[in-house]
Scaffold this motif. Structure first.
Motif, PDB file in Angstrom:
ATOM      1  N   GLN A 111       0.830  -1.206   0.000  1.00  0.00           N
ATOM      2  CA  GLN A 111       0.000   0.000   0.000  1.00  0.00           C
ATOM      3  C   GLN A 111       0.866   1.258   0.000  1.00  0.00           C
ATOM      4  OE1 GLN A 111      -2.514   0.367   3.456  1.00  0.00           O
ATOM      5  NE2 GLN A 111      -3.834   1.917   2.519  1.00  0.00           N
ATOM      6  N   THR A 124      -6.301   2.745  -1.243  1.00  0.00           N
ATOM      7  CA  THR A 124      -7.042   1.919  -0.293  1.00  0.00           C
ATOM      8  C   THR A 124      -6.618   0.462  -0.427  1.00  0.00           C
ATOM      9  OG1 THR A 124      -8.933   3.388  -0.527  1.00  0.00           O
ATOM     10  CG2 THR A 124      -9.342   1.254   0.492  1.00  0.00           C
ATOM     11  N   LEU A 125      -6.355  -0.166   0.706  1.00  0.00           N
ATOM     12  CA  LEU A 125      -6.065  -1.600   0.727  1.00  0.00           C
ATOM     13  C   LEU A 125      -7.400  -2.329   0.757  1.00  0.00           C
ATOM     14  CD1 LEU A 125      -3.892  -3.860   1.047  1.00  0.00           C
ATOM     15  CD2 LEU A 125      -4.152  -3.569   3.519  1.00  0.00           C
ATOM     16  N   THR A 126      -7.733  -3.071  -0.304  1.00  0.00           N
ATOM     17  CA  THR A 126      -9.057  -3.692  -0.396  1.00  0.00           C
ATOM     18  C   THR A 126      -9.054  -5.185  -0.099  1.00  0.00           C
ATOM     19  OG1 THR A 126      -8.827  -4.085  -2.786  1.00  0.00           O
ATOM     20  CG2 THR A 126      -9.818  -1.991  -2.101  1.00  0.00           C
ATOM     21  N   ARG A 127      -7.904  -5.852  -0.229  1.00  0.00           N
ATOM     22  CA  ARG A 127      -7.885  -7.296   0.016  1.00  0.00           C
ATOM     23  C   ARG A 127      -6.463  -7.761   0.237  1.00  0.00           C
ATOM     24  NH1 ARG A 127      -7.261 -12.119  -2.954  1.00  0.00           N
ATOM     25  NH2 ARG A 127      -6.603 -10.885  -4.738  1.00  0.00           N
ATOM     26  N   SER A 128      -6.274  -8.723   1.136  1.00  0.00           N
ATOM     27  CA  SER A 128      -4.971  -9.381   1.279  1.00  0.00           C
ATOM     28  C   SER A 128      -5.218 -10.799   1.759  1.00  0.00           C
ATOM     29  CB  SER A 128      -4.069  -8.624   2.273  1.00  0.00           C
ATOM     30  OG  SER A 128      -4.678  -8.531   3.540  1.00  0.00           O
ATOM     31  N   THR A 143      -4.451  -6.479  -2.872  1.00  0.00           N
ATOM     32  CA  THR A 143      -5.139  -5.624  -3.845  1.00  0.00           C
ATOM     33  C   THR A 143      -5.303  -4.222  -3.275  1.00  0.00           C
ATOM     34  OG1 THR A 143      -6.385  -7.517  -4.686  1.00  0.00           O
ATOM     35  CG2 THR A 143      -7.227  -5.342  -5.251  1.00  0.00           C
ATOM     36  N   THR A 144      -4.934  -3.222  -4.066  1.00  0.00           N
ATOM     37  CA  THR A 144      -5.145  -1.822  -3.673  1.00  0.00           C
ATOM     38  C   THR A 144      -5.919  -1.106  -4.767  1.00  0.00           C
ATOM     39  OG1 THR A 144      -3.134  -0.914  -4.706  1.00  0.00           O
ATOM     40  CG2 THR A 144      -2.925  -1.790  -2.459  1.00  0.00           C
ATOM     41  N   ARG A 145      -6.538   0.010  -4.379  1.00  0.00           N
ATOM     42  CA  ARG A 145      -7.277   0.827  -5.345  1.00  0.00           C
ATOM     43  C   ARG A 145      -7.020   2.300  -5.124  1.00  0.00           C
ATOM     44  NH1 ARG A 145     -13.405  -0.923  -7.081  1.00  0.00           N
ATOM     45  NH2 ARG A 145     -12.902  -2.994  -7.889  1.00  0.00           N
ATOM     46  N   GLU A 150      -6.894  -0.206 -10.184  1.00  0.00           N
ATOM     47  CA  GLU A 150      -6.809  -1.320  -9.245  1.00  0.00           C
ATOM     48  C   GLU A 150      -5.510  -2.057  -9.517  1.00  0.00           C
ATOM     49  OE1 GLU A 150     -10.034  -4.250  -7.876  1.00  0.00           O
ATOM     50  OE2 GLU A 150      -8.946  -5.399  -9.404  1.00  0.00           O
TER      51      GLU A 150
END
Length: 228
Positions: A111, A124-128, A143-145, A150
């Motif tokens: 991130q 934004t950190l959306t998934r790990s 995953t970041t956005r 993305e």
């Protein structure tokens, strides 16, 4: 009273035009599903590194040189900016991804790296998550956005080498590209590196290869400089 022939003709023509317009619109809409991105070609990296992944066959692989990475590959469409798959390999002091750091710590590093790449605006950190591939290889996926992109990062470590695949998708194309990018990320496979076999079983079978490894420059990027 009544309708004249010309009125009927006009209405008939109007109905035909409208029907034709709907048919034309449907014809334009129909191919959209077929145009969604497919990762339908296999890229196999050099045997010394032992990685592979799938990518869209219309995209062009390009090995970048002259930077800090041991290996740096970009795969992207010729005319569209923003969408890209990349693979980097860096020398680190670990032999598996868990030694590199916890999932939470690595996700924060990812991130932070993506924040540096973003001029203004939040990342934004959306998934790990941690996943396991072939040969028991462990991976971290993060995953970041931003408001425009993305980025999905999948990484593994073996034999003091960090392998990082990054799938970058413009949000404007996410619906079209997401399936193909997911296929690429899922297909990214890193084999346990043969250097570990030298360390574990001895070097009698390939002394020449070990000598070549010893001659590698000592200024490869290290974990302290974490870049990908």
């Amino acid at each position: 009273g009544g309708f004249g022939g010309s009125d009927i003709a006009r209405r008939t023509l109007l109905g035909w035009v409208l029907a034709g317009g709907v048919a034309a619109a449907n014809a334009q809409d129909a191919p959209v599903a077929e145009q969604k991105l497919a990762a339908d070609k296999l890229y196999s990296g050099p045997s010394a590194y032992g990685f592979s992944f799938r990518y869209p066959k219309a995209w062009k692989p390009n090995k970048r040189k002259g930077n800090a990475h041991m290996y740096d590959l970009e795969v992207k469409p010729e005319k569209e900016a923003g969408a890209m798959l990349s693979v980097t390999i860096d020398q680190v002091k670990v032999s598996n991804i868990k030694e590199f750091g916890s999932l939470e710590d690595v996700a924060k590093k990812v991130q932070g790296k993506h924040q540096k790449l973003t001029k203004g605006g939040a990342v934004t950190l959306t998934r790990s998550e941690e996943t396991e591939g072939r040969s028991g290889m462990k991976y971290y996926e993060v995953t970041t956005r931003t408001d425009k992109l993305e980025r999905v990062v999948k990484m593994a470590a073996t034999a003091e080498q960090l392998f990082v695949l990054t799938a970058t998708t413009p949000l404007a194309r996410l619906e079209e590209y997401e399936g193909g990018m997911q296929t690429s990320v899922k297909s990214f496979n890193v084999k346990p590196n043969y250097i570990e076999n030298f360390q574990q079983y001895g070097t009698n079978q390939a002394p020449g290869a070990l000598d070549a490894l010893k001659k590698l420059p000592g200024d490869f990027i290290r974990v302290e400089n974490f870049e990908f």
